[in-house]
Design a protein around this motif. Structure first.
Motif: not given
Length: 124
Positions: A99-114
């Motif tokens: 869960v901690a890894a996903l809480c870091v990964y999901i925002p990073l994918t959002f930032v990469a998409c932006l």
């Protein structure tokens, strides 16, 4: 002897993962693989602009991980209480580390998409 390995021999009952977990694992693998390949190509070719490959990979990584999260939450026994694992961490538990890894990964994918669609979104 059929030569098959019984991976559930030490468990009192078999490992019972439903199809949503299998779909999540597929989608999470697609997400991570797409983003890693796009980033490696971007750095290997020293690209400064957002190429169609980087745009597609960043969008694919965001969409697939979000769909995977839907599968994970849907697989829970009480899906409306999933938020409790977001605030109660036990780092000796594999679930909490994931869960901690996903809480870091999901925002990073959002930032990469932006970042990938920065030029397209600048008109808004």
């Amino acid at each position: 002897m059929n030569g098959a390995i019984n991976f559930t021999a030490t468990f009192s009952h078999g490992v019972e993962w439903g199809w949503p977990i299998a779909v999540y694992l597929l989608l999470a693998g697609m997400s991570g693989g797409a983003l890693i390949v796009a980033i490696l190509v971007k750095f290997y070719k020293k690209q400064t602009e957002s190429t169609p490959l980087f745009k597609a990979a960043s969008l694919l990584s965001l969409v697939t991980i979000l769909l995977g999260m839907v599968c994970l939450v849907a697989d829970l026994e009480r899906p409306l209480l999933f938020w409790k694992i977001l605030i109660n961490y036990n780092f000796t538990s594999v679930m909490s580390v994931g869960v901690a890894a996903l809480c870091v990964y999901i925002p990073l994918t959002f930032v990469a998409c932006l970042y990938a669609f920065e030029a397209d979104l600048s008109g808004f």
